[in-house]
Structure formats: C-alpha cells, structure tokens
Design a protein around this motif. Structure first.
Motif, PDB file in Angstrom:
ATOM      1  N   THR A  92      65.282-110.036 -91.590  1.00  0.00           N
ATOM      2  CA  THR A  92      66.056-108.948 -90.988  1.00  0.00           C
ATOM      3  C   THR A  92      66.380-109.266 -89.532  1.00  0.00           C
ATOM      4  O   THR A  92      67.507-109.020 -89.066  1.00  0.00           O
ATOM      5  CB  THR A  92      65.284-107.629 -91.070  1.00  0.00           C
ATOM      6  OG1 THR A  92      64.952-107.357 -92.436  1.00  0.00           O
ATOM      7  CG2 THR A  92      66.111-106.477 -90.507  1.00  0.00           C
ATOM      8  N   SER A  93      65.432-109.829 -88.814  1.00  0.00           N
ATOM      9  CA  SER A  93      65.649-110.208 -87.415  1.00  0.00           C
ATOM     10  C   SER A  93      66.737-111.267 -87.298  1.00  0.00           C
ATOM     11  O   SER A  93      67.570-111.222 -86.386  1.00  0.00           O
ATOM     12  CB  SER A  93      64.345-110.731 -86.799  1.00  0.00           C
ATOM     13  OG  SER A  93      63.347-109.737 -86.815  1.00  0.00           O
ATOM     14  N   ALA A  94      66.736-112.224 -88.224  1.00  0.00           N
ATOM     15  CA  ALA A  94      67.763-113.272 -88.205  1.00  0.00           C
ATOM     16  C   ALA A  94      69.144-112.674 -88.442  1.00  0.00           C
ATOM     17  O   ALA A  94      70.115-113.042 -87.759  1.00  0.00           O
ATOM     18  CB  ALA A  94      67.452-114.326 -89.266  1.00  0.00           C
ATOM     19  N   ALA A  95      69.251-111.752 -89.393  1.00  0.00           N
ATOM     20  CA  ALA A  95      70.543-111.122 -89.683  1.00  0.00           C
ATOM     21  C   ALA A  95      71.029-110.317 -88.481  1.00  0.00           C
ATOM     22  O   ALA A  95      72.216-110.374 -88.107  1.00  0.00           O
ATOM     23  CB  ALA A  95      70.413-110.226 -90.913  1.00  0.00           C
ATOM     24  N   PHE A  96      70.117-109.563 -87.863  1.00  0.00           N
ATOM     25  CA  PHE A  96      70.478-108.794 -86.671  1.00  0.00           C
ATOM     26  C   PHE A  96      70.963-109.712 -85.553  1.00  0.00           C
ATOM     27  O   PHE A  96      71.973-109.445 -84.890  1.00  0.00           O
ATOM     28  CB  PHE A  96      69.283-107.985 -86.183  1.00  0.00           C
ATOM     29  CG  PHE A  96      69.363-107.594 -84.737  1.00  0.00           C
ATOM     30  CD1 PHE A  96      70.193-106.564 -84.330  1.00  0.00           C
ATOM     31  CD2 PHE A  96      68.634-108.285 -83.765  1.00  0.00           C
ATOM     32  CE1 PHE A  96      70.294-106.219 -82.985  1.00  0.00           C
ATOM     33  CE2 PHE A  96      68.725-107.950 -82.430  1.00  0.00           C
ATOM     34  CZ  PHE A  96      69.566-106.909 -82.035  1.00  0.00           C
ATOM     35  N   SER A  97      70.254-110.805 -85.322  1.00  0.00           N
ATOM     36  CA  SER A  97      70.596-111.693 -84.211  1.00  0.00           C
ATOM     37  C   SER A  97      71.975-112.316 -84.403  1.00  0.00           C
ATOM     38  O   SER A  97      72.736-112.475 -83.446  1.00  0.00           O
ATOM     39  CB  SER A  97      69.535-112.786 -84.047  1.00  0.00           C
ATOM     40  OG  SER A  97      69.500-113.626 -85.180  1.00  0.00           O
ATOM     41  N   LEU A  98      72.322-112.666 -85.636  1.00  0.00           N
ATOM     42  CA  LEU A  98      73.648-113.230 -85.899  1.00  0.00           C
ATOM     43  C   LEU A  98      74.739-112.213 -85.575  1.00  0.00           C
ATOM     44  O   LEU A  98      75.779-112.561 -84.988  1.00  0.00           O
ATOM     45  CB  LEU A  98      73.747-113.674 -87.361  1.00  0.00           C
ATOM     46  CG  LEU A  98      72.882-114.876 -87.749  1.00  0.00           C
ATOM     47  CD1 LEU A  98      72.954-115.115 -89.251  1.00  0.00           C
ATOM     48  CD2 LEU A  98      73.312-116.128 -86.990  1.00  0.00           C
ATOM     49  N   LEU A  99      74.504-110.964 -85.949  1.00  0.00           N
ATOM     50  CA  LEU A  99      75.470-109.907 -85.653  1.00  0.00           C
ATOM     51  C   LEU A  99      75.620-109.711 -84.159  1.00  0.00           C
ATOM     52  O   LEU A  99      76.732-109.685 -83.624  1.00  0.00           O
ATOM     53  CB  LEU A  99      75.030-108.592 -86.305  1.00  0.00           C
ATOM     54  CG  LEU A  99      75.768-107.321 -85.822  1.00  0.00           C
ATOM     55  CD1 LEU A  99      77.236-107.367 -86.250  1.00  0.00           C
ATOM     56  CD2 LEU A  99      75.090-106.069 -86.350  1.00  0.00           C
ATOM     57  N   ILE A 100      74.504-109.608 -83.451  1.00  0.00           N
ATOM     58  CA  ILE A 100      74.565-109.244 -82.039  1.00  0.00           C
ATOM     59  C   ILE A 100      75.083-110.398 -81.188  1.00  0.00           C
ATOM     60  O   ILE A 100      75.748-110.189 -80.168  1.00  0.00           O
ATOM     61  CB  ILE A 100      73.190-108.733 -81.558  1.00  0.00           C
ATOM     62  CG1 ILE A 100      73.382-107.656 -80.481  1.00  0.00           C
ATOM     63  CG2 ILE A 100      72.310-109.831 -81.044  1.00  0.00           C
ATOM     64  CD1 ILE A 100      74.079-106.423 -80.969  1.00  0.00           C
ATOM     65  N   VAL A 101      74.801-111.634 -81.591  1.00  0.00           N
ATOM     66  CA  VAL A 101      75.364-112.785 -80.878  1.00  0.00           C
ATOM     67  C   VAL A 101      76.875-112.819 -81.054  1.00  0.00           C
ATOM     68  O   VAL A 101      77.616-113.095 -80.101  1.00  0.00           O
ATOM     69  CB  VAL A 101      74.724-114.094 -81.375  1.00  0.00           C
ATOM     70  CG1 VAL A 101      75.542-115.300 -80.924  1.00  0.00           C
ATOM     71  CG2 VAL A 101      73.299-114.219 -80.855  1.00  0.00           C
ATOM     72  N   ALA A 102      77.354-112.513 -82.256  1.00  0.00           N
ATOM     73  CA  ALA A 102      78.794-112.474 -82.497  1.00  0.00           C
ATOM     74  C   ALA A 102      79.465-111.405 -81.625  1.00  0.00           C
ATOM     75  O   ALA A 102      80.536-111.641 -81.049  1.00  0.00           O
ATOM     76  CB  ALA A 102      79.072-112.199 -83.978  1.00  0.00           C
ATOM     77  N   VAL A 103      78.817-110.243 -81.511  1.00  0.00           N
ATOM     78  CA  VAL A 103      79.348-109.174 -80.656  1.00  0.00           C
ATOM     79  C   VAL A 103      79.407-109.631 -79.199  1.00  0.00           C
ATOM     80  O   VAL A 103      80.414-109.463 -78.513  1.00  0.00           O
ATOM     81  CB  VAL A 103      78.492-107.898 -80.790  1.00  0.00           C
ATOM     82  CG1 VAL A 103      78.887-106.867 -79.718  1.00  0.00           C
ATOM     83  CG2 VAL A 103      78.650-107.298 -82.169  1.00  0.00           C
ATOM     84  N   GLY A 104      78.316-110.225 -78.719  1.00  0.00           N
ATOM     85  CA  GLY A 104      78.266-110.680 -77.333  1.00  0.00           C
ATOM     86  C   GLY A 104      79.296-111.750 -77.036  1.00  0.00           C
ATOM     87  O   GLY A 104      79.978-111.709 -76.007  1.00  0.00           O
ATOM     88  N   LEU A 105      79.421-112.729 -77.924  1.00  0.00           N
ATOM     89  CA  LEU A 105      80.395-113.813 -77.721  1.00  0.00           C
ATOM     90  C   LEU A 105      81.818-113.271 -77.702  1.00  0.00           C
ATOM     91  O   LEU A 105      82.632-113.649 -76.851  1.00  0.00           O
ATOM     92  CB  LEU A 105      80.248-114.856 -78.828  1.00  0.00           C
ATOM     93  CG  LEU A 105      79.056-115.801 -78.733  1.00  0.00           C
ATOM     94  CD1 LEU A 105      78.948-116.651 -79.992  1.00  0.00           C
ATOM     95  CD2 LEU A 105      79.174-116.701 -77.497  1.00  0.00           C
ATOM     96  N   PHE A 106      82.142-112.397 -78.652  1.00  0.00           N
ATOM     97  CA  PHE A 106      83.509-111.846 -78.717  1.00  0.00           C
ATOM     98  C   PHE A 106      83.802-111.009 -77.486  1.00  0.00           C
ATOM     99  O   PHE A 106      84.910-111.082 -76.929  1.00  0.00           O
ATOM    100  CB  PHE A 106      83.653-110.994 -79.981  1.00  0.00           C
ATOM    101  CG  PHE A 106      85.080-110.632 -80.280  1.00  0.00           C
ATOM    102  CD1 PHE A 106      85.863-111.459 -81.067  1.00  0.00           C
ATOM    103  CD2 PHE A 106      85.646-109.467 -79.773  1.00  0.00           C
ATOM    104  CE1 PHE A 106      87.188-111.130 -81.346  1.00  0.00           C
ATOM    105  CE2 PHE A 106      86.957-109.130 -80.037  1.00  0.00           C
ATOM    106  CZ  PHE A 106      87.742-109.969 -80.830  1.00  0.00           C
ATOM    107  N   ASP A 107      82.827-110.232 -77.045  1.00  0.00           N
ATOM    108  CA  ASP A 107      83.055-109.356 -75.890  1.00  0.00           C
ATOM    109  C   ASP A 107      83.235-110.164 -74.605  1.00  0.00           C
ATOM    110  O   ASP A 107      83.963-109.740 -73.701  1.00  0.00           O
ATOM    111  CB  ASP A 107      81.881-108.386 -75.744  1.00  0.00           C
ATOM    112  CG  ASP A 107      82.301-107.078 -75.081  1.00  0.00           C
ATOM    113  OD1 ASP A 107      83.447-106.649 -75.304  1.00  0.00           O
ATOM    114  OD2 ASP A 107      81.483-106.495 -74.360  1.00  0.00           O
ATOM    115  N   LEU A 108      82.571-111.315 -74.507  1.00  0.00           N
ATOM    116  CA  LEU A 108      82.752-112.177 -73.337  1.00  0.00           C
ATOM    117  C   LEU A 108      84.057-112.958 -73.401  1.00  0.00           C
ATOM    118  O   LEU A 108      84.732-113.153 -72.394  1.00  0.00           O
ATOM    119  CB  LEU A 108      81.569-113.143 -73.221  1.00  0.00           C
ATOM    120  CG  LEU A 108      80.236-112.546 -72.781  1.00  0.00           C
ATOM    121  CD1 LEU A 108      79.125-113.573 -72.910  1.00  0.00           C
ATOM    122  CD2 LEU A 108      80.307-112.027 -71.345  1.00  0.00           C
TER     123      LEU A 108
END
Length: 209
Positions: free
Chosen positions: A33-49
């Motif tokens: 679950t932590s791995a799935a969350f991290s993939l989502l949140i990294v994608a959000v951070g990268l796109f927002d930057l």
C-alpha cells in the motif's frame, strides 16, 4: 488487506504467501500500500512542478495549486491510515509515530495556498519508498537471498540520498530562508498560517528520516 493479499499471492506464489503468519502478511500489505501511495504522490509532485499553476508562477508563496492541494490531502490521509495500520497488531515505536505525525501536520497546512512548490518538492521524497517497500516485502517473505532483494536495497540507498538528502536538505534550507524573507518584507502580508510555519522548524527534518 483484501486487495493486497491476492496481488502478493499472485506475484510470489500462493504457497509462499500461505506459509506466512498473520503479522508477516499484515506487514507485506502495508508495504505494498505504501508503494502504491508513493507512486501516486510522486506523480502529483512531478506534474505540479513541471506544469505549475499560473497562480503559483505569479506568487510562489501564496499561489494556489488545486493539484498540489489534492496531493497534500492524500498525504495527510495516508499517514493517518499508516499510524493505525502499523499499530493495529502492536506498537510500532516512537520514531515511526513522530515521523508520521510531522508529515501530517506539515501537509495539513499545505492544503491551504501556501508554498505549493515546496509541498510538491516534499512529495518527491517518496521516490525511494517503492524500493524500500520491495525489499521489506521480500524480507517478510523470506527472499533476502534473491538478486531482486539486493537490487532493491541498493536502489533504495541511491534514491534516498538523491531525493531526501541531496534534494531535501537544500529544499529545507530554502524554505526557511523564504519564510525569513517573508517576515522581513514590508510589502508582503504575513498570514497567520505563515507565522505558524516559521515556528515549524522540526517537522521537515523529521521527514528526512
């Protein structure tokens, strides 16, 4: 666990999965679950930057990013869940609890228009989590002698250094510098949330752990 169990059983074999005790299966489920969350949140951070909202470009301190605020809510929700999940079968320890609470407090305030670029940068800290989750799962499944386990350990160390230290320390220093400049600039209004943020000198270093 209803969702992660079948996935892990299919990935590593039903016999090996069935041979694990309840605690091992529970820890594997948390890691996946932590791995799935991290993939989502990294994608959000990268796109927002990479594609910042025009409001953020105009005002990096108080500019509003709907995507960044969405990411912040996911972080708060995840770490609230993580606290309960990790301690559901026994005390997980003070370091984990302090880390999770600091992350939650920090991202609660990121849900409001405040330093969205910093919030996105902090989301990239999760880049090392999939590798961490991978070797933890392999460890719980008794697969420490496999090449994948060794690769995951090395990859975690490299990504941790890049994103939590090489990126994280300058980002933290820059954040404190921006907050100091904000309080010293007579042309800018210092919101109450900003004053509180200046006092938050502990949460971000804890996020490096």
């Amino acid at each position: 666990r209803l969702a992660t169990g079948p996935v892990l059983s299919r990935l590593f074999g039903a016999e090996r999965w069935a041979a694990r005790d309840a605690e091992q299966r529970h820890r594997c489920s948390i890691s996946l679950t932590s791995a799935a969350f991290s993939l989502l949140i990294v994608a959000v951070g990268l796109f927002d930057l990479a594609f910042p909202d025009p409001a953020v470009v105009a005002d990096p301190i108080y500019g509003e990013s709907a995507l960044g605020q969405f990411g912040a809510t996911q972080v708060v929700g995840f770490f609230a869940w993580n606290i309960f999940a990790e301690n559901a079968t026994g005390w997980a320890g003070w370091p984990n609890l302090i880390h999770h609470l600091c992350c939650m407090v920090t991202f609660v305030f990121f849900q409001y228009p405040f330093c969205p670029r910093v919030a996105s940068g902090l989301m990239l800290f999760e880049m090392s989590t999939p590798a961490l989750a991978t070797f933890k799962i392999l460890q719980f499944l008794g697969l420490e002698a496999t090449p994948l386990y060794r690769i995951a350990r090395v990859l975690f160390a490299v990504l941790f250094f890049i994103f939590r230290l090489a990126l994280g320390i300058p980002l933290t220093i820059g954040w404190y510098s921006d907050m100091y400049d904000l309080t010293q600039d007579p042309r800018r209004e210092v919101h109450s949330a900003s004053i509180f943020y200046v006092s938050l000198v502990l949460p971000v270093p804890f996020m490096l752990i």
